[in-house]
Design a protein around this motif. Structure first.
Motif, PDB file in Angstrom:
ATOM      1  N   GLN A  90       0.933  -1.199  -0.176  1.00 46.89           N
ATOM      2  CA  GLN A  90       0.052  -0.046   0.129  1.00 46.89           C
ATOM      3  C   GLN A  90       0.783   1.193   0.061  1.00 46.89           C
ATOM      4  O   GLN A  90       0.525   2.307  -0.616  1.00 46.89           O
ATOM      5  CB  GLN A  90      -0.955   0.039   1.095  1.00 46.89           C
ATOM      6  CG  GLN A  90      -1.829   1.176   1.191  1.00 46.89           C
ATOM      7  CD  GLN A  90      -2.788   1.315   2.547  1.00 46.89           C
ATOM      8  OE1 GLN A  90      -2.223   1.519   3.389  1.00 46.89           O
ATOM      9  NE2 GLN A  90      -4.130   0.900   2.284  1.00 46.89           N
ATOM     10  N   TRP A  93       1.766   2.448  -3.491  1.00 47.94           N
ATOM     11  CA  TRP A  93       0.401   2.996  -4.270  1.00 47.94           C
ATOM     12  C   TRP A  93       0.145   4.559  -3.674  1.00 47.94           C
ATOM     13  O   TRP A  93      -0.141   5.270  -4.395  1.00 47.94           O
ATOM     14  CB  TRP A  93      -0.608   2.167  -4.023  1.00 47.94           C
ATOM     15  CG  TRP A  93      -0.466   0.907  -5.194  1.00 47.94           C
ATOM     16  CD1 TRP A  93       0.606   0.454  -5.708  1.00 47.94           C
ATOM     17  CD2 TRP A  93      -1.402   0.338  -5.794  1.00 47.94           C
ATOM     18  NE1 TRP A  93       0.359  -0.723  -6.581  1.00 47.94           N
ATOM     19  CE2 TRP A  93      -0.845  -0.676  -6.621  1.00 47.94           C
ATOM     20  CE3 TRP A  93      -2.917   0.114  -6.129  1.00 47.94           C
ATOM     21  CZ2 TRP A  93      -1.580  -1.688  -7.413  1.00 47.94           C
ATOM     22  CZ3 TRP A  93      -3.576  -0.597  -6.624  1.00 47.94           C
ATOM     23  CH2 TRP A  93      -2.998  -1.679  -7.330  1.00 47.94           C
ATOM     24  N   ARG A 123      -5.091   6.167   1.577  1.00 52.57           N
ATOM     25  CA  ARG A 123      -5.147   4.823   1.873  1.00 52.57           C
ATOM     26  C   ARG A 123      -6.449   4.115   1.757  1.00 52.57           C
ATOM     27  O   ARG A 123      -6.664   3.001   1.547  1.00 52.57           O
ATOM     28  CB  ARG A 123      -4.608   4.809   3.417  1.00 52.57           C
ATOM     29  CG  ARG A 123      -3.140   4.955   3.414  1.00 52.57           C
ATOM     30  CD  ARG A 123      -2.544   4.414   4.910  1.00 52.57           C
ATOM     31  NE  ARG A 123      -2.645   5.515   5.794  1.00 52.57           N
ATOM     32  CZ  ARG A 123      -1.846   6.401   5.881  1.00 52.57           C
ATOM     33  NH1 ARG A 123      -0.539   6.466   5.398  1.00 52.57           N
ATOM     34  NH2 ARG A 123      -2.066   7.400   6.884  1.00 52.57           N
ATOM     35  N   ASP A 126      -7.021   3.438  -1.765  1.00 51.77           N
ATOM     36  CA  ASP A 126      -6.352   2.172  -1.870  1.00 51.77           C
ATOM     37  C   ASP A 126      -7.206   1.102  -1.347  1.00 51.77           C
ATOM     38  O   ASP A 126      -6.957  -0.005  -2.341  1.00 51.77           O
ATOM     39  CB  ASP A 126      -4.747   2.199  -1.246  1.00 51.77           C
ATOM     40  CG  ASP A 126      -4.119   0.825  -1.527  1.00 51.77           C
ATOM     41  OD1 ASP A 126      -3.490   0.609  -2.679  1.00 51.77           O
ATOM     42  OD2 ASP A 126      -3.950   0.206  -0.657  1.00 51.77           O
ATOM     43  N   ARG A 130      -8.187  -2.161  -4.115  1.00 54.08           N
ATOM     44  CA  ARG A 130      -7.875  -3.501  -3.804  1.00 54.08           C
ATOM     45  C   ARG A 130      -9.113  -4.442  -4.123  1.00 54.08           C
ATOM     46  O   ARG A 130      -8.828  -5.488  -4.198  1.00 54.08           O
ATOM     47  CB  ARG A 130      -6.982  -3.874  -2.442  1.00 54.08           C
ATOM     48  CG  ARG A 130      -6.090  -3.056  -2.164  1.00 54.08           C
ATOM     49  CD  ARG A 130      -4.802  -3.171  -3.176  1.00 54.08           C
ATOM     50  NE  ARG A 130      -3.724  -2.343  -2.525  1.00 54.08           N
ATOM     51  CZ  ARG A 130      -2.282  -2.872  -2.975  1.00 54.08           C
ATOM     52  NH1 ARG A 130      -2.116  -3.941  -3.770  1.00 54.08           N
ATOM     53  NH2 ARG A 130      -1.539  -1.909  -2.659  1.00 54.08           N
ATOM     54  N   ARG A 140      -0.689 -10.378  -0.937  1.00 48.60           N
ATOM     55  CA  ARG A 140      -0.431  -8.862  -0.812  1.00 48.60           C
ATOM     56  C   ARG A 140       0.818  -8.603  -0.946  1.00 48.60           C
ATOM     57  O   ARG A 140       1.746  -9.198  -0.396  1.00 48.60           O
ATOM     58  CB  ARG A 140      -1.186  -8.419   0.075  1.00 48.60           C
ATOM     59  CG  ARG A 140      -2.889  -7.999  -0.237  1.00 48.60           C
ATOM     60  CD  ARG A 140      -2.966  -6.777  -1.071  1.00 48.60           C
ATOM     61  NE  ARG A 140      -2.776  -5.697  -0.818  1.00 48.60           N
ATOM     62  CZ  ARG A 140      -3.250  -4.796   0.065  1.00 48.60           C
ATOM     63  NH1 ARG A 140      -4.685  -5.262   0.400  1.00 48.60           N
ATOM     64  NH2 ARG A 140      -2.674  -3.840   0.546  1.00 48.60           N
TER      65      ARG A 140
END
Length: 388
Positions: A90, A93, A123, A126, A130, A140
């Protein structure tokens, strides 16, 4: 000996120097400005923020708007492709969303949202992105922990590794190993390792003569499968097997002269604040007891990931403890410590350098210190010349 060591290090340097900086294209208008959106600070729901700030390019379903419609030189990524969408952590990204594509040497078509959205909001986005991958079998990227020098990690990868090992004491010895790892599907990986070695001839008293010879080592074939992966627990567990083929030169000490099968269990554990551990335990089972004894081995590595600034270069100091024992009566257990560090070399962080030293903790009269260095290239994330 010194010349060969220098040659090994110079070869690694030339490999890295071959990379060039990719041309950068002009940035398009920011999507929020283009749509008349000026303030998203009150939004906390990742799905809603995505719809307002991201869907215009990435599509409501995450598959990406057609490249011809966007007019970009590169297509947007497909977040529904689990092979792509699960690989990165994470933090990577969020870095790209916050500072834009160039922070990881991607195109400027990915704008920076850092002035419009907080890191908590990014976040949350993100987390929504996902969900476009519908297959939970894919581990992950947070569980893809830094690679130690000797302990095998549990995460399946697409990597090329060039690894060198140099004897720091006694007669000269240099080994260079090329390792190719290919991920297959969500949880499988195959591997082949080809070693080449140079060793100094010795006298009857064990001293080096100054004469060197090069030999092929034992080729290794491997298979790995993830058995369990949980981001919530920070845990990944894999089973693996390696087959060592007797292709090397036994007289030079670079072959067991028999096939050895090595089943093993691999564990990775991520903790808070960038701390992590690797564990490996296995057996080396010889198919010819007259040539090589069976062996048990266990390895553990612990480290901490440290990032320069907000999204910069990552340094990872680690310490490994290695143990092994031949499964025969009266055999000694060998213990080694390996202090080391891994560092990312480019902005995309898919080319990395690791180096350290293997230090015997017992039977030091029979075993010498050796240095090891590797250059790792994660080729799924781009070419060797990309991302600088």
């Amino acid at each position: 000996m010194r010349n060969l060591t220098g040659t090994l290090l110079a070869a690694s340097a030339l490999l890295l120097a071959a990379a060039t900086v990719a041309p950068v294209t002009a940035a398009p208008p920011h999507p929020l400005a283009a749509r008349g959106v000026t303030d998203l600070s009150s939004l906390q729901d990742g799905e809603r923020i995505y719809a307002e700030a991201c869907a215009a390019c990435h599509g409501a379903d995450g598959a990406g708007v057609r490249q011809e419609q966007l007019g970009f030189a590169v297509p947007p990524p497909d977040f529904t492709d689990c092979n792509f969408a699960t690989r990165e952590a994470q933090a990577d990204w969020v870095a790209v969303a916050h500072d834009g594509g160039p922070v990881r040497a991607f195109a400027r078509f990915m704008p920076a949202f850092g002035k419009a959205l907080s890191e908590d909001q990014l976040r949350a986005v993100d987390g929504h992105i996902r969900t476009f991958c519908r297959d939970d079998a894919w581990p992950r990227g947070e569980l893809n922990l830094p690679l130690p020098l000797y302990t095998t990690k549990a995460f399946p990868e697409d990597e090329m590794i060039l690894q060198g090992t140099v004897a720091m004491e006694g007669p000269g010895s240099v080994a260079l190993e090329a390792i190719f790892e290919k991920r297959i599907g969500a949880r499988n990986q195959v591997e082949v390792a080809v070693p080449i070695a140079w060793r100094e001839s010795v006298t009857t008293t064990g001293d080096g003569t100054g004469d060197w010879r090069s030999v092929l080592g034992d080729i290794v074939l491997g298979y790995k499968r993830v058995m369990y992966a949980s981001l919530a627990r920070g845990t990944i567990v894999s089973a693996a097997v390696e087959v060592v083929l007797p292709t090397g030169d036994e007289e030079s000490g670079f072959s067991s002269n028999t096939v050895i099968v090595e089943p093993m269990l691999l564990v990775g554990q991520l903790f808070s604040r960038g701390l992590f551990m690797h564990g490996q335990a296995g057996l080396g089972l010889s198919l010819d007891a007259e040539e090589a004894d069976d062996e048990a081995f266990w390895r553990m590595a612990a480290g901490k990931m440290i990032t320069e600034g907000r999204w910069g270069r990552r340094w990872t100091p680690m310490v490994e403890v290695l143990g092994s024992r031949e499964l025969v009566s009266g055999a000694d257990t060998q213990w080694d410590a390996v202090p080391q560090v891994q560092v990312t070399l480019n902005r995309r962080q898919h080319v990395r350098l690791g180096l350290g030293a293997r230090i015997p903790l017992n039977n030091t009269d029979e075993r010498d210190i050796e240095a090891r260095i590797y250059v790792l290239w994660d080729f799924f994330d781009g070419g060797l010349a990309d991302g600088w």
